[in-house]
Every structure is written in C-alpha cells, then in structure tokens.
Design a protein around this motif. Structure first.
Motif, short mmCIF file in Angstrom:
data_model
loop_
_atom_site.label_atom_id
_atom_site.label_comp_id
_atom_site.label_asym_id
_atom_site.label_seq_id
_atom_site.Cartn_x
_atom_site.Cartn_y
_atom_site.Cartn_z
N LEU A 167 9.22 16.27 27.20
CA LEU A 167 8.23 16.63 28.25
C LEU A 167 7.66 18.30 28.26
O LEU A 167 9.31 18.85 28.33
CB LEU A 167 8.51 16.44 29.54
N VAL A 168 6.25 18.31 27.93
CA VAL A 168 6.31 19.95 27.43
C VAL A 168 5.33 20.06 28.65
O VAL A 168 4.33 19.86 28.82
CB VAL A 168 5.32 20.09 26.33
N LEU A 169 5.80 20.83 29.57
CA LEU A 169 4.77 21.10 31.01
C LEU A 169 4.42 22.49 31.00
O LEU A 169 5.27 23.41 31.51
CB LEU A 169 5.55 20.80 32.27
N ASP A 170 3.24 23.19 31.35
CA ASP A 170 2.36 24.11 30.70
C ASP A 170 2.49 24.41 32.51
O ASP A 170 1.29 23.70 33.26
CB ASP A 170 1.44 23.55 30.34
N HIS A 171 2.84 25.29 33.08
CA HIS A 171 2.85 24.78 34.64
C HIS A 171 1.55 26.11 34.79
O HIS A 171 0.70 26.03 36.10
CB HIS A 171 4.07 26.51 35.01
N VAL A 174 15.96 12.53 28.45
CA VAL A 174 14.47 13.28 29.46
C VAL A 174 15.46 14.88 28.39
O VAL A 174 16.12 14.85 28.34
CB VAL A 174 14.74 13.13 30.31
N GLN A 175 14.29 15.31 27.66
CA GLN A 175 14.19 16.30 27.11
C GLN A 175 12.56 17.08 28.15
O GLN A 175 11.66 17.27 27.57
CB GLN A 175 14.00 16.94 25.49
N VAL A 176 13.07 18.43 28.93
CA VAL A 176 11.95 19.09 30.01
C VAL A 176 11.83 20.09 29.19
O VAL A 176 12.71 21.25 28.63
CB VAL A 176 12.25 19.10 31.32
N VAL A 177 10.27 20.59 28.52
CA VAL A 177 10.28 22.04 27.85
C VAL A 177 9.54 22.73 28.82
O VAL A 177 8.37 22.03 29.34
CB VAL A 177 9.69 22.22 26.55
N HIS A 182 6.18 28.70 22.17
CA HIS A 182 7.37 28.86 21.68
C HIS A 182 8.27 27.26 22.41
O HIS A 182 8.54 26.52 22.43
CB HIS A 182 7.70 29.83 22.64
N GLY A 183 6.90 26.86 23.46
CA GLY A 183 7.15 25.23 23.95
C GLY A 183 6.68 24.39 23.27
O GLY A 183 7.87 22.81 22.98
N ILE A 184 5.42 24.35 21.90
CA ILE A 184 5.52 23.29 21.51
C ILE A 184 7.38 23.42 20.15
O ILE A 184 7.65 22.55 19.63
CB ILE A 184 4.79 23.28 20.55
N GLU A 185 7.23 24.48 19.97
CA GLU A 185 8.38 24.67 19.01
C GLU A 185 9.53 24.11 19.63
O GLU A 185 10.44 23.47 19.23
CB GLU A 185 8.48 26.11 18.39
N GLN A 186 10.07 24.24 20.46
CA GLN A 186 11.41 23.55 21.61
C GLN A 186 10.90 22.54 21.61
O GLN A 186 12.03 22.24 21.00
CB GLN A 186 11.51 23.99 22.67
N ALA A 187 10.26 22.11 21.73
CA ALA A 187 9.88 20.52 21.40
C ALA A 187 10.08 19.45 20.10
O ALA A 187 11.05 18.97 20.04
CB ALA A 187 8.60 19.94 22.31
N ALA A 188 9.15 20.63 19.38
CA ALA A 188 9.66 19.96 17.72
C ALA A 188 11.20 19.98 17.51
O ALA A 188 12.00 19.44 16.83
CB ALA A 188 9.04 20.77 16.90
N ARG A 189 11.89 21.05 17.43
CA ARG A 189 13.30 21.79 17.44
C ARG A 189 14.07 19.94 18.89
O ARG A 189 15.11 19.65 17.51
CB ARG A 189 13.75 22.30 18.72
N ALA A 190 14.27 20.06 19.52
CA ALA A 190 14.50 18.53 19.95
C ALA A 190 14.42 17.10 19.46
O ALA A 190 15.36 16.58 19.16
CB ALA A 190 13.96 18.23 21.72
N LEU A 191 13.40 17.26 18.85
CA LEU A 191 12.83 16.03 18.46
C LEU A 191 13.62 15.63 16.84
O LEU A 191 13.78 14.39 16.31
CB LEU A 191 11.54 15.60 18.04
N ARG A 192 13.54 16.75 16.39
CA ARG A 192 14.17 16.82 15.24
C ARG A 192 16.27 16.51 14.73
O ARG A 192 16.07 15.76 14.14
CB ARG A 192 13.67 18.33 14.24
N ARG A 193 16.42 17.13 16.32
CA ARG A 193 17.74 17.76 16.24
C ARG A 193 18.06 16.27 16.96
O ARG A 193 19.03 15.33 16.57
CB ARG A 193 18.06 17.74 18.04
N ALA A 194 17.64 14.88 17.51
CA ALA A 194 17.61 13.71 17.97
C ALA A 194 17.44 12.81 16.93
O ALA A 194 18.37 12.53 16.90
CB ALA A 194 16.25 13.33 19.14
N PHE A 195 16.83 12.71 16.00
CA PHE A 195 15.95 11.90 14.64
C PHE A 195 18.26 12.12 13.66
O PHE A 195 17.43 11.06 13.23
CB PHE A 195 14.75 12.12 13.85
N ARG A 196 18.59 13.02 13.71
CA ARG A 196 19.19 13.65 12.25
C ARG A 196 20.44 13.11 13.02
O ARG A 196 21.16 12.78 12.53
CB ARG A 196 19.15 15.44 12.41
N GLN A 197 20.71 13.21 14.58
CA GLN A 197 21.76 12.77 14.84
C GLN A 197 22.20 11.77 15.07
O GLN A 197 22.65 11.10 14.84
CB GLN A 197 21.95 14.19 16.48
N HIS A 198 21.44 11.22 16.13
CA HIS A 198 21.14 9.45 15.95
C HIS A 198 20.79 9.02 14.54
O HIS A 198 21.04 7.42 14.60
CB HIS A 198 20.41 9.16 17.18
#
Length: 656
Positions: free
Chosen positions: A455-459, A485-488, A530-546
């Motif tokens: 979730l990328v939440l732009d408050h 869940v990964q919240v950005v 920066h939020g989109i970059e953090q989401a991309a990093r979380a997805l890349r880490r999940a695909f790489r680890q699992h």
C-alpha cells in the motif's frame, strides 16, 4: 516455589535478642487465596476428564513451571513419580505430537516402528500417568497444536489417522495453558471454550508445592489419583436449581460450553466433598473458584492502571479510530524536519510507556472470559494452515522459530548442533571435537507468506475523503489470504523527515499499526517519488527472497499524482530552489522500474483521488506502472476501470 514480597506480606520475621546474638524466627508461610483456588481447580481438572483443560490469564512466565509441577504432582498422587510433561509452542508440528519413531531389535535385524506420540501415548493405558500438556502462550501456539487441543480437549473419543497410525482412543491428557487477557481476542472461541476451567492469575505468588498440597482436604488427592487411574468417580446428580443458577451467573447470551463447564466444576466439587448431589452452594463455590462473583456479571473488566475498559471490536472491516487514538499512535514520532520561518518547534508531549494502558501497565481483565471485551481482531480460519504451492523443500522458507533433530542435511542449525555435540564430548573419548549424526539439528521455520499487499498512501490527497471503502476489497483479500503487508506512507504529519516516505513491514492486516497509518493526518510535503521507490524496493526484495514462493502480489497506490519533492531531495535530505514538475517526473521514472517486474504475479492499481487541477496525473502514473485506474473521491464506490483482487473464499471475506 516460595516468594517474599518487598512489603513482607505472607512472611513475618521476628527479631529477638538471645545471649547477645540476634535470633530470627520465621512463621510458617501460608498460601494466599489465589494459590489455594488454583490448587483446588487443578484437583477438579484431575478428577473429571471433562475439565481437563485449565487456562490461566496473565500468569507470570516464570510461574508456569511451578504450576505445571503442581499439576503433575496432583495427577500422580502421594508417593508416585510426577506425571510427564509435554511442552507445545510455535514450532510444534503434527509429526511431533501424534507419532513417535521407535527402533526395535528384531530377529532379522533392527525394525522401524511408529508408536503413538506424546499427546495420546497414555490413552487407554490406565497404568500410565497421563501427561500434562503445557502451553506457555496460547496466542502463539502453532496450527498443529491448536488442532490437537480442539480435537482432544473435553472429547469422549478421539480418532487419530496420521502417517500410518490409526487409533481410536479416550483422551486422558490434561492441558495447562497461559494467555494474556488483553490478547485473548486473538484466539478463536472454538479453542478458548475447550478450556473448561479458567482463572485470572494476575498477581499470583505461588508458594511451596508441598504446602499447597498439604492445604487440601486429606482425601482430595486420593480421589484425584483414583480418577486418573481409571476408577469411576461416584455419580453426582446435578439439580435443576444448579442449571438455573449457572444461567443467572453467566448471563442469557452465554454459550452452552461455558454453562456446561461451570456445572461440571460444581459437580466435581460435590464429588470431592463426598456429596451425592450438586447444589446451589457448590455452584457458587465453583464460580468463586474461577473468579466470578456469586451475584455479579463475569464480563466486567478491570484495568490494572484504572482506566475504563476498552470498547468492543467494531463490526466495520477497518474502523476509523478516534482522535485520541490517532494522537496516541503518533506520540512516539519525531517533529517535522522543516519548520517555517519564525515557527517554534512542536511542544513535546508527555512520555508514554510501553503497554496498552497508561504508564506502560498492560490491561488486565479480571474475568475468566476476557475475550468478550478484548479489542483485537482474530485470524481468518486459524486452524487452517496456509497452502504451500511452491516447489522446493519447506524448511528453506520462512523465519526460524525453533530447531529439531535433523532428518536430512538441509537447513542445518549449526549453533544447536555444536551445542548438542559439546555435551557428549566427555563420554565419547575422541581426540578432537566429534559430531555424530545424533547431534545434527535443523531449523524449524514458520510458513512463509505466499501473497503480498503493498500500500502506497499519499496522505496529502485525502483531505475530507474517507478512503476506507476503496481500500476494503484489497484489505479483505489480504486478510483471507493471510498476506503480508508493506505500507509506504507519503506526506504524513509528524513524520521523521517530511522529505522522505516511511515504510512499514507488517505480518498481516491485523497489525494495529496499519489502522494508525490509514488515518494519519496529512503533512505539507508529498515525496511521492520516494514512496514509489520504496514500494519497488519492497516488491523486488519479496520476489528475490521468496522466489517462486510468492504466488501473488498487489500494489495499490492512493494518490493524486502531485508529488512536490524530487527524488534527489529525498535521498540527500536537502531541498534547494524551486522544484517545478521534477517531483512528478521522478515519480514516473520510479514507476517505470515496477512496470518491468513479473506481470504474471504482480497486479497494480492506482486509486485516483480526483483532485483538480492536474486530474490526469493518476492516469499517467497508472500507465507507467502498467496497471489500472480506480475512481476514488467523487467516483462512488465503484471500481471504475480497475478490478479488485479475488479472495477465492466466497462470502467469507465479508466477515473480516
């Protein structure tokens, strides 16, 4: 176990002077009322197999072993060896509970056989003492342990079909579990109701086991030993007045299992006292034994720090918290990094301790049924293990939660192996350090999540818009599928640095931090890139680890697309000069990195906040991400051109 309070309660020391020397005389320590009630409750659990489950709320962890030793002594009776102890926890597996591998010498060699495991090894064998199954924390019991408790607790007959073992037995094991009253709501009612005897144990000071046993009536231990040995207890009749009294004590909305538990406890007390009929007096005594007032409702919680009880769990999927709750959730964060010219820093708020109550004191519900008022959400289908559809060996996935004897050479626990080998070095008489196959241990890992929600939440785009309705389908999917869940968070008030996005890794949607993140007040800056970059990093880490273990992932971005912080400013923490459209362009550049990920497993949705001007920015962001656009604010409750995730559970998703 003998304890002495700092105020001297329970022990008095008299100091006299005799022949010039101080002589200290200690009076005999008497068990307190709570310890006596606990001891009597354990005797009732030993006498009646229908009361085989004992659940203690808010028991100090260091007291579990003395209580278990007391229970084992009661089951054994006078002059016999203590009953065996079986510990269950987060790493307990079906293979360790129901079966046991045994090697036997046979005529043609060594034979391998499967025998009943620790949970059922004493069933249908009156000459063997039943074990005491101890659960240090019921909230963190494994799925295999919960299934075993539901199957055996209070059952007249249990059928076991597992790994070449087929048995029909009468369960004899006694269960002793501990749980925090504030966390009781996390455990399903089907498991809690299996524990017939429940006691609030906050403030328990367990004394010497021998003195506790000596405080019982003389014939109680003999009656308990005869019942454990298979001798039928004298029949006790329960009168209609007892049934009426039970219904009045527990209330009209109480389930049948609670009423049966209280009536059976009254029957056990009557049997121990040698009475042929259980009356109202026995029912009132049973209520006092469990911590229920004889004329009051059992559902009135009392906080250890004095505040009013928490409100019940709302029926809404993601209820909006009160303003006070939002402020409490944000009190531990830093002030804004950038302040306007001449503006004073935010005043520091009062310190708040760790815990659910003020001052760090956890909330304690002084009732045997704290789940009626516990303000937490339960797991979906807690007795069902998540499906593992991924290839490869299971022990190589998930977090390490324990160790066991190795069955192969995969995923060895080296520290446990070396420690096990070091114990036997003296008896092996080897020249060097020797490791035998019996020393090998491997890791026990928790099941790795196969689904992920980012979730990328732009408050800054929310304003007076409640985005709960738009996010509910995705949160329901994550709940029913047990997704991580990964919240950005982008542009939240009082963030550590308003030029940067903040990221939270949550185990599930039940984490209370998710609720605070959904309704955090907006700030001034919007570091969307920066939020989109953090989401991309979380997805890349999940695909790489699992690897292939991650079956499905959803990226949900709620924004108006108007990012006003360039990516360079987020990285350096410094902002200089006008930014123009640089923040929007950096967000599209970061989104292009996500577009190249595995599209067979990654689904992307952009929820348009519907803000003007520049209403086309969310569509441009969705095109760059390769996803769909969902109309948000002003678009009703429909999903526009996008689609929500399929829970695969039919109508179960609406129960969240």
């Amino acid at each position: 176990m003998s304890t002495e309070s700092s105020s001297g309660a329970g022990r008095r020391i008299d100091t006299d002077t005799e022949q010039g020397r101080g002589v200290r005389h200690e009076q005999e320590v008497q068990p307190d009322e709570l310890a006596l009630r606990l001891c009597r409750a354990l005797v009732c659990a030993a006498v009646d197999p229908a009361l085989c489950g004992v659940l203690l709320f808010d028991l100090e962890p260091q007291l579990l072993d003395p209580v278990a030793r007391l229970f084992r002594r009661i089951l054994a009776g006078a002059g016999r060896t203590e009953a065996p102890l079986v510990m269950l926890g987060a790493s307990s597996r079906d293979e360790d509970l129901w079966t046991r591998a045994v090697l036997r010498q046979e005529a043609d060699g060594i034979g391998f056989h499967l025998e009943p495991g620790p949970l059922i090894q004493a069933d249908d064998r009156p000459e063997v003492l039943p074990p005491v199954v101890a659960v240090p924390d019921l909230c963190r019991l494994s799925v295999a342990g919960m299934r075993g408790a539901v199957q055996l607790l209070g059952a007249d007959v249990a059928v076991v079909e597992h790994a070449g073992l087929s048995r029909t037995v009468r369960p004899r094991a006694r269960w002793l579990a501990a749980c925090g009253s504030a966390e009781a709501g996390r455990v399903g009612n089907h498991l809690l109701d299996r524990f017939a005897i429940r006691l609030p144990a906050a403030g328990l000071r367990l004394l010497d086991v021998e003195r506790l046993l000596g405080s019982l009536p003389p014939d109680w231990l003999d009656r308990a030993a005869r019942s454990v040995g298979g001798q039928d207890a004298p029949a006790v009749t329960v009168t209609d007045e007892v049934i009426t009294r039970v219904a009045r004590l527990l209330g009209p909305d109480t389930g049948v299992r609670r009423q049966l538990a209280l009536a059976r406890l009254a029957r056990a007390l009557a049997a121990l006292q040698g009475d042929d009929t259980a009356g109202v007096a026995h029912c009132d005594e049973a209520a006092r034994l469990m911590g229920l007032a004889a004329g009051d409702s059992p559902r009135q919680p009392v906080s250890a720090a004095g505040p009013p009880p928490p409100t019940p769990v709302p029926s809404r999927p993601v209820p909006r918290p009160r303003g006070d709750a939002v402020r409490r959730g944000q009190s531990d964060q830093h002030e804004r990094r950038w302040a306007e010219a001449g503006q004073t820093l935010l005043e520091s708020e009062p310190a708040e301790g760790v815990g659910s109550a003020p001052g760090g004191t956890p909330t304690v519900f002084a009732t045997p049924y704290p789940e009626d008022r516990a303000d937490v959400l339960r797991d979906f289908a807690p007795l069902r293990s998540p499906w593992q559809r991924t290839p490869g060996t299971a022990p190589q996935r998930g977090l390490v939660i324990g160790s066991r004897r190795a069955r192969d050479l995969n995923d060895l626990a080296y520290v446990r192996t070396v420690r096990e080998a070091a114990v036997h070095q003296r008896v092996r008489h080897a020249e060097g350090f020797t490791v035998s196959p019996a020393d090998l241990h491997s890791h026990v890992r928790a099941g790795a999540p196969e689904r992920l929600l980012v979730l990328v939440l732009d408050h800054t785009c929310r304003g007076d818009w409640d985005w709960q309705d738009m996010l509910t389908p995705y949160l329901q999917w994550a709940y029913t599928m047990r997704a991580a869940v990964q919240v950005v968070e982008v542009g939240g008030a009082r963030s550590a640095d308003e030029l940067k996005a903040e990221s939270l890794a949550l185990r599930s949607v039940l984490d209370p931090r998710l609720l605070a993140a959904l309704y955090r007040p907006p700030g001034r800056a919007s570091p969307l890139a920066h939020g989109i970059e953090q989401a991309a990093r979380a997805l890349r880490r999940a695909f790489r680890q699992h690897g292939s273990g991650l079956a499905e992932a959803w990226l949900v971005v709620v924004t108006d697309g108007r990012g006003n912080v360039p990516l360079r400013a987020s990285h350096t923490g410094r902002l200089s000069g006008p930014v123009g459209a640089e923040g929007v362009e950096d967000a599209l550049t970061a989104a292009a990195d996500i577009r190249g990920m595995d599209r067979t497993r990654l689904q992307t949705v952009v929820i348009d906040a519907g803000r003007e001007p520049y209403g086309n920015l969310p569509s441009a962001l969705a095109d760059t991400l390769g996803g769909a656009v969902v109309e948000g604010y002003g678009g009703g409750r429909g999903h526009g051109s996008g689609r929500g995730p399929d829970t695969g559970r039919g109508g179960d998703a609406g129960e969240w």
